[in-house]
Motif scaffolding. Structure first.
Motif, PDB file in Angstrom:
ATOM      1  N   UNK A   2      -3.307  12.878   5.508  1.00 32.51           N
ATOM      2  CA  UNK A   2      -4.017  12.491   4.318  1.00 32.51           C
ATOM      3  C   UNK A   2      -3.539  11.064   4.531  1.00 32.51           C
ATOM      4  N   UNK A   3      -4.818  11.007   2.857  1.00 34.43           N
ATOM      5  CA  UNK A   3      -5.466   9.067   3.013  1.00 34.43           C
ATOM      6  C   UNK A   3      -4.835   8.569   3.035  1.00 34.43           C
ATOM      7  N   UNK A   4      -3.073   8.876   1.834  1.00 36.54           N
ATOM      8  CA  UNK A   4      -1.563   7.774   1.662  1.00 36.54           C
ATOM      9  C   UNK A   4      -1.246   7.197   3.258  1.00 36.54           C
ATOM     10  N   UNK A 142       6.338   3.702  -9.734  1.00 34.77           N
ATOM     11  CA  UNK A 142       5.092   3.817  -8.340  1.00 34.77           C
ATOM     12  C   UNK A 142       5.161   5.300  -8.369  1.00 34.77           C
ATOM     13  N   UNK A 143       3.511   5.275  -8.355  1.00 39.15           N
ATOM     14  CA  UNK A 143       2.761   6.238  -7.891  1.00 39.15           C
ATOM     15  C   UNK A 143       3.371   6.753  -6.305  1.00 39.15           C
ATOM     16  N   UNK A 144       3.034   7.775  -5.758  1.00 34.24           N
ATOM     17  CA  UNK A 144       2.339   8.095  -3.946  1.00 34.24           C
ATOM     18  C   UNK A 144       1.184   7.670  -3.948  1.00 34.24           C
ATOM     19  N   UNK A 145       1.490   6.059  -2.793  1.00 32.24           N
ATOM     20  CA  UNK A 145       0.297   5.764  -2.390  1.00 32.24           C
ATOM     21  C   UNK A 145       0.112   4.075  -2.791  1.00 32.24           C
ATOM     22  N   UNK A 146       1.193   3.597  -3.968  1.00 32.55           N
ATOM     23  CA  UNK A 146       0.843   2.531  -5.401  1.00 32.55           C
ATOM     24  C   UNK A 146       0.934   1.520  -3.378  1.00 32.55           C
ATOM     25  N   UNK A 166      12.067  12.706  -7.967  1.00 30.21           N
ATOM     26  CA  UNK A 166      12.193  11.119  -7.777  1.00 30.21           C
ATOM     27  C   UNK A 166      12.293  10.786  -6.425  1.00 30.21           C
ATOM     28  N   UNK A 167      12.175  10.738  -5.421  1.00 36.25           N
ATOM     29  CA  UNK A 167      12.339  10.559  -4.189  1.00 36.25           C
ATOM     30  C   UNK A 167      11.289   9.254  -3.833  1.00 36.25           C
ATOM     31  N   UNK A 168      11.505   8.385  -3.457  1.00 39.78           N
ATOM     32  CA  UNK A 168      10.164   7.837  -2.449  1.00 39.78           C
ATOM     33  C   UNK A 168      10.896   6.674  -1.532  1.00 39.78           C
TER      34      UNK A 168
END
Length: 305
Positions: A2-4, A142-146, A166-168
């Motif tokens: 995926x792009x992220x 934070x959003x995914x890819x920020x 919510x895990x990052x």
């Protein structure tokens, strides 16, 4: 890919040329938690990941010895704190982020899905009108890819739900801070039976992380010393996880993992500090406001979990 993940992989490659961050760890044995100070040697800008506020549950007392050790290190190295990063709302220790922020500055950040966690636990703890489950206790969601930076070092947030919604994971240079998603290869993976947890999501999040380059350094939030191992360890690599993780190595399919994780989770007791931890950490590490007598109180909801 995926792009992220494509961009995260490119960032990791650039870090090998531009220079890796320095990572210094602090391990709190009472909660089996690893806290990290990660910093750019060129600018001495830094972030603190998953800090610990000492808590004696029997006495209802907080202490700051663990956080003070972090402060001493930061000041001793002449670092400037840009970020206080939380990988999720921990159920096994209280965050010291507000105490560290007052002493050292920096923005407090977590994943945007913390709002889902807050909405669940606000009801469980009957948090009252003074608590707004909107993430406003944090400076950045934070959003995914920020993307963000620590000095000259590139950093990125990856959303890796499953343990909680919510895990990052934080990709900082060529280092990844995974939170509770993964443990050491000989110990396995995080549980997925908390409210909002999902073993199928956890599997997909782990597989996502395992697409990063083999040599990528992984820094874990916990270690519990697997059977036969005498020392605590909290650093590994993507390659070591892909080949050797006892729960989710290559060849383990999603259905088999979900079956294993669901059965295993059914045998686990709740973390001993889950009730104080969640109601503090959903507030960004802030303790509840004092009541009329000047004392702060934590609640124990009966028969709710």
């Amino acid at each position: 890919m995926d792009p992220v993940l494509t961009e995260a992989t490119a960032q990791i490659g650039r870090a090998k040329t531009a220079g890796s961050p320095v990572v210094h760890s602090f391990f709190d044995e009472p909660t089996n938690t690893a806290t990290y100070v990660v910093w750019d040697p060129a600018t001495r800008k830094a972030a603190i990941v998953d800090s610990v506020l000492d808590f004696d549950a029997a006495a209802g007392r907080t202490r700051t010895a663990s956080a003070d050790a972090v402060i001493a290190y930061v000041r001793g190295e002449g670092l400037t704190i840009d970020w206080l990063l939380e990988t999720h709302a921990h159920a096994d220790h209280l965050s010291a982020a507000p105490y560290l922020q007052q002493a050292l500055g920096g923005q407090l950040a977590i994943g945007r899905e913390i709002v889902r966690v807050q909405n669940v636990f606000e009801k469980i703890f009957n948090a009252g009108t003074e608590f707004e489950p909107d993430g406003s206790e944090f400076d950045r969601l934070f959003e995914d890819g920020d993307r963000f930076t620590i000095g000259n070092i590139e950093a990125m947030a990856l959303h890796v739900p499953g343990h909680t919604p919510a895990d990052i994971a934080y990709v900082i240079g060529d280092a990844v801070f995974t939170g509770d998603t993964l443990f050491m290869p000989d110990y396995g993976t995080a549980r997925a039976d908390f409210p909002g947890g999902d073993a199928r999501q956890l599997y997909r999040s782990i597989r996502r992380l395992m697409q990063l380059p083999d040599e990528t350094r992984l820094f874990l939030c916990h270690d519990y010393k697997a059977v036969g191992r005498d020392q605590y360890v909290w650093e590994t690599t993507v390659g070591a996880q892909r080949v050797g993780n006892v729960h989710v190595h290559e060849g383990v399919d999603e259905d088999d993992f979900v079956s294993m994780r669901t059965s295993r989770d059914a045998t686990l007791s709740m973390p001993k500090l889950i009730l104080p931890s969640i109601q503090v950490n959903m507030r960004g590490g802030h303790l509840p406001e004092p009541e009329a007598n000047g004392t702060r109180y934590l609640k124990i909801p009966l028969d709710a979990l």
